[in-house]
Scaffold this active site. Structure first.
Site, PDB file in Angstrom:
ATOM      1  N   LEU A  52      -5.644   4.536  -0.762  1.00 10.81           N
ATOM      2  CA  LEU A  52      -4.268   4.633  -0.269  1.00 10.81           C
ATOM      3  C   LEU A  52      -4.036   3.332   0.472  1.00 10.81           C
ATOM      4  O   LEU A  52      -4.891   2.908   1.259  1.00 10.81           O
ATOM      5  CB  LEU A  52      -4.126   5.807   0.703  1.00 10.81           C
ATOM      6  CG  LEU A  52      -4.190   7.208   0.100  1.00 10.81           C
ATOM      7  CD1 LEU A  52      -4.265   8.265   1.195  1.00 10.81           C
ATOM      8  CD2 LEU A  52      -2.987   7.475  -0.798  1.00 10.81           C
ATOM      9  N   ASP A  53      -2.898   2.680   0.232  1.00  6.27           N
ATOM     10  CA  ASP A  53      -2.697   1.405   0.914  1.00  6.27           C
ATOM     11  C   ASP A  53      -2.509   1.632   2.411  1.00  6.27           C
ATOM     12  O   ASP A  53      -2.366   2.761   2.877  1.00  6.27           O
ATOM     13  CB  ASP A  53      -1.572   0.586   0.264  1.00  6.27           C
ATOM     14  CG  ASP A  53      -0.204   1.225   0.388  1.00  6.27           C
ATOM     15  OD1 ASP A  53       0.113   1.732   1.471  1.00  6.27           O
ATOM     16  OD2 ASP A  53       0.547   1.196  -0.602  1.00  6.27           O
ATOM     17  N   GLU A  54      -2.520   0.547   3.152  1.00  8.20           N
ATOM     18  CA  GLU A  54      -2.525   0.617   4.617  1.00  8.20           C
ATOM     19  C   GLU A  54      -1.356   1.436   5.170  1.00  8.20           C
ATOM     20  O   GLU A  54      -1.497   2.182   6.130  1.00  8.20           O
ATOM     21  CB  GLU A  54      -2.481  -0.814   5.170  1.00  8.20           C
ATOM     22  CG  GLU A  54      -2.755  -0.921   6.634  1.00  8.20           C
ATOM     23  CD  GLU A  54      -2.820  -2.365   7.117  1.00  8.20           C
ATOM     24  OE1 GLU A  54      -2.953  -2.552   8.329  1.00  8.20           O
ATOM     25  OE2 GLU A  54      -2.724  -3.305   6.286  1.00  8.20           O
ATOM     26  N   SER A  56       0.220   3.851   3.616  1.00  5.82           N
ATOM     27  CA  SER A  56       0.265   5.213   3.065  1.00  5.82           C
ATOM     28  C   SER A  56      -0.700   6.116   3.816  1.00  5.82           C
ATOM     29  O   SER A  56      -1.662   5.650   4.427  1.00  5.82           O
ATOM     30  CB  SER A  56      -0.074   5.190   1.581  1.00  5.82           C
ATOM     31  OG  SER A  56       0.861   4.394   0.895  1.00  5.82           O
TER      32      SER A  56
END
Length: 196
Positions: A52-54, A56
């Site tokens: 999950l990106d930063e 998210s």
């Protein structure tokens, strides 16, 4: 001599906003970032299954078993996301998301696979985000559920943007049969195995 069977360990976590989906980085620019190791004393050899990106949040599975990781990352396991989008998302936009849209992946155009998508009737019950999202004085927002079985970089954000509704908040709520339920941001639950 009997070879002892390796006991793998598995964790379900709620990745908070602002954390990277990794445990360390050799990139000097990332040294000040928050890594998953801050949340719990995880065993050696642990890995995040997918990322999950930063910005998210939500469900992230961790394991010491590479085979388990490969299976969950395969296209056999659905991942469901709740996206809060800018504007009151239209049925036409939902229809576009369902059939697939063209997004840019590593410089090339890519058509996303057909997926499940629908507008949520009301805002889901989720923990407050660490960083405040703009309020309704800046215009309406709405929530959409998107279920994928592929995972291109920033895919959901790119998809909602292409149909005219940029994502303001993104939370993964389900991986296969595992749901986020009442977990709070930063919660860590160790399980014997993943009930997919």
């Amino acid at each position: 001599m009997e070879v002892s069977k390796i006991e793998h360990r598995h964790f379900i976590i709620f990745k908070p906003y602002g954390y990277l989906s990794q445990f360390e980085s050799n990139d000097s620019k990332q040294q000040s970032k928050k890594f998953l190791g801050r949340l719990h004393d995880f065993p050696e050899g642990i890995m995040a299954i997918g990322r999950l990106d930063e910005a998210s949040e939500g469900l992230l599975l961790l394991t010491t078993n590479g085979k388990t990781s490969a299976f969950i990352n395969s296209q056999k396991v659905d991942k469901e996301y709740y996206a809060q989008v800018d504007g009151d998302i239209s049925e036409a936009a939902i229809a576009q998301l369902k059939t697939g849209v063209a997004i840019r992946v590593e410089g090339e155009m890519y058509k996303t696979k057909p997926c499940k998508a629908f507008k949520l009737e009301s805002a889901p019950e989720l923990p407050k985000r660490a960083k405040k999202i703009r309020d309704d004085r800046h215009g309406p927002t709405s929530w959409v559920s998107i279920t994928l079985n592929e995972g291109k970089f920033r895919q959901v954000r790119k998809m909602t943007s292409v149909v005219g509704y940029p994502t303001l908040r993104l939370v993964r709520v389900r991986v296969g049969g595992i749901h986020i339920n009442n977990m709070d941001a930063g919660d860590v639950i160790e399980v014997i195995e993943f009930d997919l």
